[in-house]
Design a protein around this motif. Structure first.
Motif, PDB file in Angstrom:
ATOM      1  N   PHE A 407       0.832  -1.205   0.000  1.00  0.00           N
ATOM      2  CA  PHE A 407       0.000   0.000   0.000  1.00  0.00           C
ATOM      3  C   PHE A 407       0.861   1.248   0.000  1.00  0.00           C
ATOM      4  N   HIS A 408       0.473   2.211  -0.858  1.00  0.00           N
ATOM      5  CA  HIS A 408       1.088   3.540  -0.920  1.00  0.00           C
ATOM      6  C   HIS A 408      -0.009   4.568  -0.644  1.00  0.00           C
ATOM      7  N   TYR A 409       0.259   5.518   0.227  1.00  0.00           N
ATOM      8  CA  TYR A 409      -0.692   6.604   0.443  1.00  0.00           C
ATOM      9  C   TYR A 409      -0.746   7.494  -0.799  1.00  0.00           C
ATOM     10  N   PRO A 410      -1.937   8.054  -1.124  1.00  0.00           N
ATOM     11  CA  PRO A 410      -2.055   8.903  -2.322  1.00  0.00           C
ATOM     12  C   PRO A 410      -1.080  10.074  -2.324  1.00  0.00           C
ATOM     13  N   SER A 411      -0.799  10.635  -1.150  1.00  0.00           N
ATOM     14  CA  SER A 411       0.098  11.782  -1.084  1.00  0.00           C
ATOM     15  C   SER A 411       1.568  11.378  -1.086  1.00  0.00           C
ATOM     16  N   ARG A 412       1.828  10.077  -0.945  1.00  0.00           N
ATOM     17  CA  ARG A 412       3.214   9.599  -0.946  1.00  0.00           C
ATOM     18  C   ARG A 412       3.334   8.371  -1.853  1.00  0.00           C
ATOM     19  N   PRO A 413       3.124   8.563  -3.152  1.00  0.00           N
ATOM     20  CA  PRO A 413       3.081   7.398  -4.055  1.00  0.00           C
ATOM     21  C   PRO A 413       4.428   6.713  -4.235  1.00  0.00           C
ATOM     22  N   ALA A 416       6.292   2.993  -0.055  1.00  0.00           N
ATOM     23  CA  ALA A 416       5.278   2.038   0.381  1.00  0.00           C
ATOM     24  C   ALA A 416       5.133   2.097   1.897  1.00  0.00           C
ATOM     25  N   ALA A 417       3.895   2.306   2.371  1.00  0.00           N
ATOM     26  CA  ALA A 417       3.633   2.258   3.809  1.00  0.00           C
ATOM     27  C   ALA A 417       3.613   0.822   4.297  1.00  0.00           C
ATOM     28  N   LEU A 418       3.124  -0.089   3.457  1.00  0.00           N
ATOM     29  CA  LEU A 418       3.172  -1.532   3.724  1.00  0.00           C
ATOM     30  C   LEU A 418       3.696  -2.235   2.484  1.00  0.00           C
ATOM     31  N   PRO A 454      -5.657  -1.484  -0.744  1.00  0.00           N
ATOM     32  CA  PRO A 454      -4.245  -1.727  -1.071  1.00  0.00           C
ATOM     33  C   PRO A 454      -4.033  -1.824  -2.571  1.00  0.00           C
ATOM     34  N   GLN A 455      -2.817  -1.490  -2.998  1.00  0.00           N
ATOM     35  CA  GLN A 455      -2.481  -1.638  -4.418  1.00  0.00           C
ATOM     36  C   GLN A 455      -2.265  -3.107  -4.792  1.00  0.00           C
ATOM     37  N   ALA A 456      -1.928  -3.934  -3.818  1.00  0.00           N
ATOM     38  CA  ALA A 456      -1.742  -5.367  -4.048  1.00  0.00           C
ATOM     39  C   ALA A 456      -2.085  -6.103  -2.765  1.00  0.00           C
ATOM     40  N   GLY A 457      -2.500  -7.357  -2.910  1.00  0.00           N
ATOM     41  CA  GLY A 457      -2.832  -8.156  -1.747  1.00  0.00           C
ATOM     42  C   GLY A 457      -4.303  -8.025  -1.370  1.00  0.00           C
ATOM     43  N   VAL A 458      -4.675  -8.723  -0.291  1.00  0.00           N
ATOM     44  CA  VAL A 458      -6.075  -8.810   0.123  1.00  0.00           C
ATOM     45  C   VAL A 458      -6.175  -8.589   1.626  1.00  0.00           C
ATOM     46  N   VAL A 459      -7.211  -7.881   2.031  1.00  0.00           N
ATOM     47  CA  VAL A 459      -7.561  -7.726   3.440  1.00  0.00           C
ATOM     48  C   VAL A 459      -8.903  -8.414   3.640  1.00  0.00           C
TER      49      VAL A 459
END
Length: 651
Positions: A407-413, A416-418, A454-459
């Motif tokens: 996951f990347h925050y929109p303001s910090r593309p 990666a935060a995760l 998330p941009q990838a993966g599943v929650v």
């Protein structure tokens, strides 16, 4: 809402020849309605709104009025009121035009012929016309104002309802003040246009067309002279009017600076006084006040010059036309009554042209405001329920799983935060997330609540991908206590009941008991009915935290998210609240974010995070034996807290 100016759209208050002339000059000189002050935020470093490049608080001036067509869906439900306003408007305009013919008959057959009976009858007719004009003006003013207020109310509700659907990612890249400006400043401008300016424009258009026709009927020769003079009068009015409008906007901006400075300073008065910043703030405030004064004086000076020019041009032009018409009367080419009627109609035409030129500026700014509002309404939420959402199993088991999440925050593309984050939490398990600041712990909560995807993966919650479920259903199964507790501008009872709006007073009190909040709430002046102030300013940090914990307890969710839930409590309160949380967590899945490791020693499992990844898992004792990041963090904290803490840690 600002009061609507009656005098700009109402009938002439005086029916004498010079009264009408004065009214025409007044229409030209009528002061520009005050603009709603744009919201100005001192020291803001946030990016401009992505909705419209370069958009600010001040609505844009547009020459194209086509965006106003977007208001039609909001106007259609009120067709009956609009029809009534149209009839009243037409009647009011017709009565104004009828006064000219009444004046012609009165002068030619009453004064000239010496018929006193006609004079008496004319008075009765005039009173009837005045009554009709008053009633029609009331109907037009009330209905148009009602439509303006109603449309703006509907529009505000539609925008607010839509804004609530937008994800936190939208507000990460958009200033909250920008959204507030659109909800307040832009909608207020539309209220002025729909509830006043549009009516003024239509009324004066009718007066212009009808007055022009009556001028041609009365005297084609003088009509030609009027249309030669009108541009000479209107041009300087438009020229100076633009300067006045520009300076008015600048004046409102400076006033907004003053208001913003006062609001910011008073909101942080404790900090201002703690840092002895009063003297400097006085200087800064005085500078802003003087800037507002300077702009206002420039506006007044231009206004005064325009007033002189308008008086000279308007009354000079009328005087010339009267001089030419007077010669025609003496020569028998025109009757005195026709000249009187002509003067009235020329004043009506000139006044309508001036009023329309004024309103055009309002309509242009309203077009810009409309475009900004509908751009906001057109913004698609990033997080939405699918067309056919997957139902979550009932009753909820409280299972939580993260599978290879990036996951990347929109303001910090770019960062990666995760990255490759995987965590499986079984029902009823308590898992603590620990790690340095910026490791991604809070991001885990944000994704679980589906504030972002998330941009990838599943929650997954209870085995269902949260993207396939309705976000409302997912969030109903989660109780959150954040590190910065939110207390709303309401009483204690309603703040706790926020967790479950249908809860009874007894249930609210029971939740407060469990959070150790009842004692301090009962000590408030009105107990649970005490207003807690904006953002809970009447409470201490620990009291606000216990209100938030009581709110989560009342919700009684299968999944608990505790983001440093006891961080703001003193040692005794922390112990009591921790006991309550320990009881609450029994049988529930709990995720805890902790910087103070002493609060998670009894967790079933501790997940150590670093740079968006899990680098180690296990109990406290297991992680201490493994060494690494957790052992370093623990040694730093427990060494500072003394032997008692190390003993409690089992080290």
């Amino acid at each position: 809402m600002q009061p609507l100016p009656v005098h700009r759209s109402g009938p002439a208050p005086c029916w004498g020849r010079f009264g009408l002339l004065y009214r025409a000059a007044g229409a030209f000189l009528d002061r520009r309605r005050e603009r709603p002050a744009p919201l100005v935020f001192r020291g803001s470093t946030r990016d401009e709104s992505p909705l419209k490049p370069g958009s600010g608080s001040e609505p844009e001036r547009r020459r194209d009025l086509s965006p106003l067509r977007r208001l039609l869906p909001f106007l259609k439900p009120y067709r009956l009121q609009m029809a009534g306003a149209g009839i009243a408007l037409t009647v009011a305009a017709a009565t104004v035009l009828g006064l000219g013919q009444g004046m012609r008959v009165l002068v030619d057959q009453g004064f000239t012929a010496g018929d006193s009976g006609l004079l008496d009858r004319a008075l009765l007719v005039l009173l009837a016309v005045i009554a009709l004009m008053a009633v029609s003006t009331y109907g037009r003013f009330f209905l148009v104002s009602w439509i303006g207020e109603r449309v703006v109310a509907d529009l505000r509700k539609a925008i607010y309802d839509h804004v609530l659907t937008l994800s936190p990612g939208f507000f990460e890249t958009t200033r909250t003040g920008e959204v507030m400006s659109r909800l307040t400043t832009d909608t207020t401008l539309l209220q002025v246009v729909v509830g006043s300016s549009a009516s003024i424009a239509l009324r004066n258009l009718l007066l212009f067309l009808g007055g022009t026709a009556m001028l041609l009927v009365t005297s084609p020769k003088l009509t030609g002279l009027v249309f030669l003079v009108v541009p000479l009068v209107v041009f300087p009015i438009i020229l100076f009017g633009r300067q006045v409008r520009r300076l008015s906007r600048a004046s409102q901006d400076r006033i907004a600076d003053v208001g913003s400075f006062v609001d910011e300073t008073l909101s942080a008065i404790r900090t201002v006084q703690a840092y002895t910043h009063e003297a400097l703030d006085r200087i800064l405030f005085g500078k802003r006040v003087e800037e507002a004064f300077d702009v206002a004086i420039r506006r007044v000076r231009v206004r005064a010059v325009m007033t002189v020019i308008v008086i000279v041009l308007v009354f000079g032009a009328v005087g010339i036309i009267l001089w030419i018409g007077g010669h025609d009367v003496l020569a028998g080419r025109l009757t005195p009554g026709e000249l009187s009627a002509f003067v009235i109609y020329s004043v009506v035409v000139a006044g309508s042209v001036g009023a329309i030129s004024e309103v055009i500026g309002d309509l242009q700014r309203a077009a810009g405001a409309t475009e900004r509002l509908f751009d906001l309404l057109a913004t698609e939420p990033d997080i939405r329920a699918p067309a056919q959402p997957t139902a979550l199993p009932a009753p909820s088991r409280g299972a939580v799983a993260f599978e290879g999440v990036r996951f990347h925050y929109p303001s910090r593309p770019d960062g990666a935060a995760l990255e490759g984050f995987t965590l499986d939490v079984v029902p009823g398990e308590t898992v603590a997330l620990v790690g340095p600041s910026g490791a991604g712990k809070t991001t885990v909560f944000q994704l679980l609540l589906r504030f972002y995807d998330p941009q990838a993966g599943v929650v997954r919650v209870d085995g269902v991908d949260v993207r396939a479920a309705d976000p409302v259903d997912v969030r109903r199964r989660i109780g959150l206590v954040s590190q910065d507790p939110i207390v709303f501008s309401a009483d204690a009872m309603e703040n706790i009941r926020y967790g479950r709006p249908d809860a009874s007073d007894a249930e609210v009190r029971a939740a407060a008991d469990a959070a150790n909040a009842t004692e301090f709430i009962d000590a408030l002046p009105e107990g649970f009915a005490t207003f807690l102030g904006e953002r809970g300013v009447r409470l201490s940090g620990g009291q606000r935290q216990r209100i938030a914990i009581a709110r989560a307890i009342l919700r009684n969710p299968p999944i608990l998210l505790l983001d440093e839930a006891t961080s703001a409590l003193d040692a005794e309160s922390e112990r009591m609240v921790q006991d309550a949380l320990d009881k609450l967590m029994v049988g529930r899945t709990t995720l805890i974010i902790a910087h103070r490791l002493s609060t998670v020693l009894n967790a079933d499992r501790i997940a150590v995070m670093e740079q968006g990844r899990i680098v180690a898992t296990g109990t406290h004792a297991d992680l201490m034996r493994q060494g690494g990041l957790y052992a370093r963090l623990a040694s730093l904290q427990f060494d500072r807290s003394g032997d008692g803490a190390r003993s409690a840690a089992g080290d």
